[in-house]
Design a protein around this motif. Structure first.
Motif, PDB file in Angstrom:
ATOM      1  N   GLY A  87     -36.570  54.799  60.146  1.00 35.82           N
ATOM      2  CA  GLY A  87     -36.537  55.835  59.111  1.00 35.82           C
ATOM      3  C   GLY A  87     -36.996  55.282  57.777  1.00 35.82           C
ATOM      4  N   GLU A  88     -36.677  56.014  56.723  1.00 38.76           N
ATOM      5  CA  GLU A  88     -37.191  55.674  55.394  1.00 38.76           C
ATOM      6  C   GLU A  88     -36.265  54.687  54.664  1.00 38.76           C
ATOM      7  OE1 GLU A  88     -38.349  59.214  53.236  1.00 38.76           O
ATOM      8  OE2 GLU A  88     -37.551  58.372  51.385  1.00 38.76           O
ATOM      9  N   ALA A  89     -35.055  55.134  54.355  1.00 31.62           N
ATOM     10  CA  ALA A  89     -34.118  54.323  53.582  1.00 31.62           C
ATOM     11  C   ALA A  89     -32.728  54.937  53.725  1.00 31.62           C
ATOM     12  CB  ALA A  89     -34.527  54.317  52.105  1.00 31.62           C
ATOM     13  N   PRO A  90     -31.681  54.141  53.518  1.00 28.66           N
ATOM     14  CA  PRO A  90     -30.338  54.705  53.623  1.00 28.66           C
ATOM     15  C   PRO A  90     -30.098  55.773  52.556  1.00 28.66           C
ATOM     16  CG  PRO A  90     -30.285  52.298  53.451  1.00 28.66           C
ATOM     17  CD  PRO A  90     -31.684  52.714  53.179  1.00 28.66           C
ATOM     18  N   GLU A  93     -24.378  58.488  52.496  1.00 23.18           N
ATOM     19  CA  GLU A  93     -23.412  58.195  53.571  1.00 23.18           C
ATOM     20  C   GLU A  93     -23.674  56.833  54.196  1.00 23.18           C
ATOM     21  OE1 GLU A  93     -20.647  59.278  55.018  1.00 23.18           O
ATOM     22  OE2 GLU A  93     -20.588  60.622  53.299  1.00 23.18           O
ATOM     23  N   GLU A  94     -24.970  56.547  54.404  1.00 23.19           N
ATOM     24  CA  GLU A  94     -25.355  55.289  55.048  1.00 23.19           C
ATOM     25  C   GLU A  94     -24.983  54.103  54.152  1.00 23.19           C
ATOM     26  OE1 GLU A  94     -27.471  57.964  54.775  1.00 23.19           O
ATOM     27  OE2 GLU A  94     -27.391  58.597  56.864  1.00 23.19           O
ATOM     28  N   ASP A  95     -25.196  54.292  52.854  1.00 22.08           N
ATOM     29  CA  ASP A  95     -24.877  53.253  51.867  1.00 22.08           C
ATOM     30  C   ASP A  95     -23.363  52.974  51.868  1.00 22.08           C
ATOM     31  OD1 ASP A  95     -25.502  51.741  49.260  1.00 22.08           O
ATOM     32  OD2 ASP A  95     -24.037  53.224  48.577  1.00 22.08           O
ATOM     33  N   PRO A 100     -27.113  53.061  59.618  1.00 13.52           N
ATOM     34  CA  PRO A 100     -28.207  54.010  59.378  1.00 13.52           C
ATOM     35  C   PRO A 100     -27.952  55.364  60.051  1.00 13.52           C
ATOM     36  CG  PRO A 100     -28.871  52.397  61.022  1.00 13.52           C
ATOM     37  CD  PRO A 100     -27.514  51.981  60.539  1.00 13.52           C
ATOM     38  N   PHE A 101     -28.508  56.387  59.462  1.00 13.41           N
ATOM     39  CA  PHE A 101     -28.483  57.745  60.044  1.00 13.41           C
ATOM     40  C   PHE A 101     -27.077  58.190  60.484  1.00 13.41           C
ATOM     41  CE2 PHE A 101     -33.033  56.944  60.181  1.00 13.41           C
ATOM     42  CZ  PHE A 101     -33.547  58.174  59.814  1.00 13.41           C
ATOM     43  N   VAL A 102     -26.163  58.251  59.520  1.00 13.81           N
ATOM     44  CA  VAL A 102     -24.823  58.761  59.834  1.00 13.81           C
ATOM     45  C   VAL A 102     -24.536  60.097  59.143  1.00 13.81           C
ATOM     46  CG1 VAL A 102     -23.646  56.617  60.454  1.00 13.81           C
ATOM     47  CG2 VAL A 102     -23.868  57.234  58.041  1.00 13.81           C
ATOM     48  N   ALA A 126     -33.242  51.642  62.560  1.00 15.44           N
ATOM     49  CA  ALA A 126     -33.358  50.887  61.307  1.00 15.44           C
ATOM     50  C   ALA A 126     -34.162  51.717  60.304  1.00 15.44           C
ATOM     51  CB  ALA A 126     -34.042  49.553  61.565  1.00 15.44           C
ATOM     52  N   ASN A 127     -34.326  51.188  59.135  1.00 16.75           N
ATOM     53  CA  ASN A 127     -35.118  51.847  58.093  1.00 16.75           C
ATOM     54  C   ASN A 127     -36.140  50.884  57.509  1.00 16.75           C
ATOM     55  OD1 ASN A 127     -33.963  54.576  57.644  1.00 16.75           O
ATOM     56  ND2 ASN A 127     -32.085  53.428  57.260  1.00 16.75           N
ATOM     57  N   VAL A 128     -37.161  51.429  56.854  1.00 12.95           N
ATOM     58  CA  VAL A 128     -38.121  50.566  56.153  1.00 12.95           C
ATOM     59  C   VAL A 128     -37.386  49.832  55.026  1.00 12.95           C
ATOM     60  CG1 VAL A 128     -40.197  50.509  54.731  1.00 12.95           C
ATOM     61  CG2 VAL A 128     -40.106  52.036  56.704  1.00 12.95           C
ATOM     62  N   PHE A 200     -41.882  63.917  62.900  1.00 16.65           N
ATOM     63  CA  PHE A 200     -41.234  64.406  61.682  1.00 16.65           C
ATOM     64  C   PHE A 200     -39.838  63.803  61.529  1.00 16.65           C
ATOM     65  CE2 PHE A 200     -44.053  68.215  62.503  1.00 16.65           C
ATOM     66  CZ  PHE A 200     -44.899  67.966  61.425  1.00 16.65           C
ATOM     67  N   HIS A 201     -39.417  63.629  60.269  1.00 19.00           N
ATOM     68  CA  HIS A 201     -38.092  63.084  59.955  1.00 19.00           C
ATOM     69  C   HIS A 201     -37.031  64.150  60.236  1.00 19.00           C
ATOM     70  CE1 HIS A 201     -34.830  61.298  57.673  1.00 19.00           C
ATOM     71  NE2 HIS A 201     -35.546  60.198  57.550  1.00 19.00           N
ATOM     72  N   PRO A 202     -35.861  63.751  60.795  1.00 15.36           N
ATOM     73  CA  PRO A 202     -34.813  64.742  61.055  1.00 15.36           C
ATOM     74  C   PRO A 202     -34.394  65.522  59.796  1.00 15.36           C
ATOM     75  CG  PRO A 202     -34.223  62.620  62.007  1.00 15.36           C
ATOM     76  CD  PRO A 202     -35.508  62.417  61.274  1.00 15.36           C
TER      77      PRO A 202
HETATM   78  N1  URA Z   1     -32.708  58.998  56.238  1.00 13.98           N
HETATM   79  C1  URA Z   1     -33.310  57.844  56.567  1.00 13.98           C
HETATM   80  O1  URA Z   1     -34.529  57.731  56.532  1.00 13.98           O
HETATM   81  N2  URA Z   1     -32.551  56.836  56.942  1.00 13.98           N
HETATM   82  C2  URA Z   1     -31.236  56.915  57.036  1.00 13.98           C
HETATM   83  O2  URA Z   1     -30.608  55.936  57.413  1.00 13.98           O
HETATM   84  C3  URA Z   1     -30.636  58.144  56.697  1.00 13.98           C
HETATM   85  C4  URA Z   1     -31.380  59.169  56.311  1.00 13.98           C
END
Ligand code: URA
Length: 229
Positions: A87-90, A93-95, A100-102, A126-128, A200-202
């Motif tokens: 994915g892109e970045a936390p 919530e993820e932080d 990731p992706f919670v 994971a994320n970039v 596509f991103h969720p």
């Molecule tokens: N979007 C992202 O790209 N990464 C995450 O961890 C959460 C949301």
């Protein structure tokens, strides 16, 4: 044995060890910093390369995101996964959770994974960027440049057969492309020994449910690719 007694036993054995060593002129314990845990078990050396990378990244201060993050979000899942999502970045919530992706997009990603008969714990996510950009702003080119090396090391250690790049940032970063995600998605690209499928991103799907049918097509291609090898 109580923790105090256990501790005393360890200290007594260390004392005896040092007394013996001092007879042969030794003045220091031949143990590196951070190797001994309170239980007396020598640790550190038995970390896997991926765990070692995680420990390195968790104290990264190479960019300013380290000043605003709560914690590094390294990645989660199986270290031997055949399928890896990037994915892109936390987000917030993820932080907070360090996973990731919670958030809401994460719940949708879990459903997408399950739709191809896999479990979240059997893939790697994971994320970039490993740290949350303040107020979820877009990643800066310099941040991507600095952080991407960690992602590439993760990919080299996990060796997934298929990587699914979620959204524009992940797809454009990994493929060094400026094409829109709508043009990049749906096709496999060769990437570090893996087949890379952008989709596509969720989070985008939460706002544009029409995109779900395209993601479903991409996921079916991923499922076929995983089963073909
Ligand atoms: N979007 C992202 O790209 N990464 C995450 O961890 C959460 C949301």
């Amino acid at each position: 044995m109580s923790e105090n007694k256990e501790f005393k036993t360890i200290i007594d054995s260390l004392k005896r060890y040092m007394e013996l060593e001092s007879l042969s002129g030794q003045r220091e314990l031949p143990i590196q910093r951070g190797q001994v845990s309170i239980s007396g078990v020598v640790s550190g050396g038995d970390l896997s390369p991926l765990e070692r990378l995680k420990s390195e990244v968790s104290s990264c201060t190479k960019c300013n995101l380290s000043k605003t993050r709560s914690q590094v979000v390294f990645g989660a899942g199986s270290p031997v996964a055949d399928l890896m999502f990037v994915g892109e970045a936390p987000g917030m919530e993820e932080d907070l959770q360090g996973i990731p992706f919670v958030g809401r997009a994460g719940a949708l990603l879990t459903k997408i994974i399950e739709a191809i008969s896999l479990k979240r714990e059997n893939v790697y996510i994971a994320n970039v960027l490993k740290c949350r950009p303040p107020a979820n702003r877009n990643p800066l080119p310099a941040e991507i440049l600095i952080c991407e090396g960690y992602l590439i090391k993760q990919i080299e250690l996990i060796k997934p057969k298929v990587i699914c790049a979620l959204g524009k940032f992940a797809a454009q970063t990994l493929l060094r492309s400026e094409e829109p995600i709508s043009r990049l998605r749906g096709t496999f690209y060769d990437y570090h020994g893996a087949k890379l499928m952008p989709t596509f991103h969720p989070a985008y799907l939460l706002r544009n449910s029409a995109g779900k049918q395209f993601v479903w097509e991409d996921m079916k291609k991923i499922q076929r690719m995983l089963n073909s090898k």
